[in-house]
Design a protein around this motif. Structure first.
Motif, mmCIF file in Angstrom:
data_model
loop_
_atom_site.group_PDB
_atom_site.id
_atom_site.type_symbol
_atom_site.label_atom_id
_atom_site.label_comp_id
_atom_site.label_asym_id
_atom_site.label_seq_id
_atom_site.Cartn_x
_atom_site.Cartn_y
_atom_site.Cartn_z
ATOM 1 N N ARG A 80 31.311 46.178 -7.908
ATOM 2 C CA ARG A 80 31.307 45.421 -9.170
ATOM 3 C C ARG A 80 30.040 44.575 -9.305
ATOM 4 N NH1 ARG A 80 37.539 43.940 -8.197
ATOM 5 N NH2 ARG A 80 38.417 45.835 -9.110
ATOM 6 N N TRP A 81 29.569 44.039 -8.197
ATOM 7 C CA TRP A 81 28.314 43.286 -8.226
ATOM 8 C C TRP A 81 27.199 44.203 -8.706
ATOM 9 C CZ3 TRP A 81 23.398 43.512 -6.560
ATOM 10 C CH2 TRP A 81 22.645 42.336 -6.619
ATOM 11 N N GLY A 82 27.159 45.412 -8.196
ATOM 12 C CA GLY A 82 26.148 46.387 -8.608
ATOM 13 C C GLY A 82 26.231 46.709 -10.085
ATOM 14 N N TYR A 83 27.440 46.895 -10.594
ATOM 15 C CA TYR A 83 27.606 47.163 -12.028
ATOM 16 C C TYR A 83 26.989 46.038 -12.851
ATOM 17 C CZ TYR A 83 31.346 50.519 -10.763
ATOM 18 O OH TYR A 83 32.087 51.551 -10.245
ATOM 19 N N GLU A 84 27.315 44.809 -12.489
ATOM 20 C CA GLU A 84 26.844 43.672 -13.275
ATOM 21 C C GLU A 84 25.352 43.408 -13.085
ATOM 22 O OE1 GLU A 84 29.429 40.260 -13.118
ATOM 23 O OE2 GLU A 84 31.211 41.531 -13.283
ATOM 24 N N LYS A 85 24.776 43.910 -12.025
ATOM 25 C CA LYS A 85 23.348 43.742 -11.792
ATOM 26 C C LYS A 85 22.526 44.697 -12.654
ATOM 27 C CE LYS A 85 19.671 42.238 -9.576
ATOM 28 N NZ LYS A 85 19.186 40.878 -9.729
ATOM 29 N N ILE A 86 22.875 45.984 -12.644
ATOM 30 C CA ILE A 86 22.005 46.947 -13.333
ATOM 31 C C ILE A 86 22.555 47.441 -14.671
ATOM 32 C CG2 ILE A 86 20.832 47.619 -11.225
ATOM 33 C CD1 ILE A 86 22.370 50.240 -11.233
ATOM 34 N N VAL A 87 23.825 47.127 -14.967
ATOM 35 C CA VAL A 87 24.380 47.424 -16.291
ATOM 36 C C VAL A 87 25.011 46.131 -16.812
ATOM 37 C CG1 VAL A 87 25.907 48.928 -17.643
ATOM 38 C CG2 VAL A 87 24.874 49.806 -15.554
ATOM 39 N N SER A 88 24.204 45.097 -16.857
ATOM 40 C CA SER A 88 24.698 43.787 -17.285
ATOM 41 C C SER A 88 24.987 43.788 -18.792
ATOM 42 C CB SER A 88 23.664 42.700 -16.963
ATOM 43 O OG SER A 88 22.508 42.895 -17.757
ATOM 44 N N LEU A 89 25.741 42.807 -19.223
ATOM 45 C CA LEU A 89 26.013 42.663 -20.652
ATOM 46 C C LEU A 89 24.706 42.463 -21.416
ATOM 47 C CD1 LEU A 89 29.185 40.394 -20.470
ATOM 48 C CD2 LEU A 89 29.096 42.860 -20.911
ATOM 49 N N GLU A 90 23.774 41.707 -20.832
ATOM 50 C CA GLU A 90 22.471 41.501 -21.475
ATOM 51 C C GLU A 90 21.727 42.825 -21.650
ATOM 52 O OE1 GLU A 90 23.549 39.651 -18.900
ATOM 53 O OE2 GLU A 90 23.576 37.602 -19.663
ATOM 54 N N LYS A 91 21.817 43.685 -20.663
ATOM 55 C CA LYS A 91 21.128 44.981 -20.757
ATOM 56 C C LYS A 91 21.796 45.888 -21.778
ATOM 57 C CE LYS A 91 19.007 44.527 -16.370
ATOM 58 N NZ LYS A 91 19.213 44.515 -14.978
ATOM 59 N N LEU A 92 23.105 45.777 -21.929
ATOM 60 C CA LEU A 92 23.778 46.537 -22.983
ATOM 61 C C LEU A 92 23.334 46.036 -24.360
ATOM 62 C CD1 LEU A 92 27.370 46.859 -21.476
ATOM 63 C CD2 LEU A 92 25.591 48.633 -21.609
ATOM 64 N N ILE A 93 23.163 44.733 -24.483
ATOM 65 C CA ILE A 93 22.654 44.169 -25.740
ATOM 66 C C ILE A 93 21.226 44.644 -25.981
ATOM 67 C CG2 ILE A 93 21.930 42.011 -26.866
ATOM 68 C CD1 ILE A 93 24.456 40.709 -25.575
ATOM 69 N N ASP A 94 20.393 44.662 -24.947
ATOM 70 C CA ASP A 94 19.021 45.177 -25.076
ATOM 71 C C ASP A 94 19.031 46.613 -25.596
ATOM 72 O OD1 ASP A 94 18.005 42.794 -24.093
ATOM 73 O OD2 ASP A 94 17.625 43.588 -22.067
ATOM 74 N N CYS A 95 19.900 47.427 -25.054
ATOM 75 C CA CYS A 95 19.999 48.822 -25.509
ATOM 76 C C CYS A 95 20.359 48.884 -26.990
ATOM 77 C CB CYS A 95 21.043 49.588 -24.686
ATOM 78 S SG CYS A 95 20.503 49.971 -23.014
ATOM 79 N N HIS A 96 21.281 48.038 -27.394
ATOM 80 C CA HIS A 96 21.675 47.994 -28.800
ATOM 81 C C HIS A 96 20.489 47.578 -29.671
ATOM 82 C CE1 HIS A 96 24.288 47.439 -32.277
ATOM 83 N NE2 HIS A 96 23.667 46.291 -32.481
ATOM 84 N N GLU A 97 19.784 46.548 -29.249
ATOM 85 C CA GLU A 97 18.637 46.056 -30.023
ATOM 86 C C GLU A 97 17.508 47.083 -30.079
ATOM 87 O OE1 GLU A 97 17.793 42.216 -28.309
ATOM 88 O OE2 GLU A 97 19.386 41.259 -29.470
ATOM 89 N N LEU A 98 17.407 47.929 -29.063
ATOM 90 C CA LEU A 98 16.401 48.992 -29.055
ATOM 91 C C LEU A 98 16.896 50.250 -29.778
ATOM 92 C CD1 LEU A 98 15.163 48.529 -25.390
ATOM 93 C CD2 LEU A 98 13.831 48.096 -27.477
ATOM 94 N N ASN A 99 18.086 50.152 -30.345
ATOM 95 C CA ASN A 99 18.699 51.236 -31.115
ATOM 96 C C ASN A 99 19.084 52.439 -30.253
ATOM 97 O OD1 ASN A 99 19.771 51.904 -33.617
ATOM 98 N ND2 ASN A 99 18.025 53.206 -34.128
ATOM 99 N N TYR A 100 19.403 52.190 -28.993
ATOM 100 C CA TYR A 100 19.939 53.240 -28.130
ATOM 101 C C TYR A 100 21.443 53.251 -28.323
ATOM 102 C CZ TYR A 100 15.391 52.968 -25.828
ATOM 103 O OH TYR A 100 14.042 52.954 -25.557
ATOM 104 N N ARG A 101 21.944 54.296 -28.923
ATOM 105 C CA ARG A 101 23.366 54.344 -29.267
ATOM 106 C C ARG A 101 24.155 55.350 -28.435
ATOM 107 N NH1 ARG A 101 21.774 50.221 -31.459
ATOM 108 N NH2 ARG A 101 22.048 49.706 -33.633
ATOM 109 N N SER A 102 23.540 56.458 -28.061
ATOM 110 C CA SER A 102 24.291 57.472 -27.317
ATOM 111 C C SER A 102 24.353 57.096 -25.832
ATOM 112 C CB SER A 102 23.646 58.849 -27.474
ATOM 113 O OG SER A 102 22.443 58.918 -26.745
ATOM 114 N N ILE A 103 25.349 57.625 -25.165
ATOM 115 C CA ILE A 103 25.500 57.409 -23.727
ATOM 116 C C ILE A 103 24.237 57.875 -22.997
ATOM 117 C CG2 ILE A 103 26.789 58.152 -21.676
ATOM 118 C CD1 ILE A 103 28.299 56.105 -23.386
#
Length: 149
Positions: A80-103
């Protein structure tokens, strides 16, 4: 965050890619040394490294016998620590802001496998429920979807 940048954040750890590991292991942490199966893809190595650093950050002692509840809990804590390190909520927001929508786009940007991304999302869903308001976003985990508020 890339595999290389994650390595750079931990200069006190020795991180080696090796040809052989004990059966069934893709990575191993022991006494400030992390070993990773060199035959894995770069994205897999990134995911493995995050979990092994999670062991460095969160666990102690020999937990190789995951048949005990204590060791299984410590294994999950590192994962779980690893999940939150490299797939953090902030990084998911970054993906959204960069218009990355697909998996596929999100995985490519984060340099993780699709399975790791799905496991990360399941972790967040277990932790927060089906959605979370975070830093001005509503984040939905089933399926992954973000809305800026």
């Amino acid at each position: 965050m890339t595999y290389e940048s994650l390595i750079a954040q931990y200069p006190n750890l020795v991180i080696k890619e090796v040809k052989t590991l004990p059966t069934g292991l893709a990575g191993l942490y022991l006494d400030n040394i992390i070993l990773i199966d060199q035959y894995r893809s770069n994205y897999e190595k990134h995911c493995i490294l995050a979990e092994e650093i999670g062991h460095y950050e969160t666990t102690y002692g020999d937990i190789s016998d995951t048949s005990t509840i204590r060791n299984w809990k410590l294994e999950l804590l590192a994962r779980r620590w690893g999940y939150e390190k490299i797939v953090s909520l902030e990084k998911l927001i970054d993906c959204h802001e960069l218009n990355y929508r697909s998996i596929e786009e999100v995985c490519s940007h984060l340099e993780v496998t699709e399975q790791y991304l799905q496991s990360s999302i399941e972790h967040y869903k277990t932790r927060f429920g089906v959605s979370l308001h975070y830093k001005g976003y509503d984040i939905f985990f089933d399926p992954l979807y973000l809305i800026k508020r």
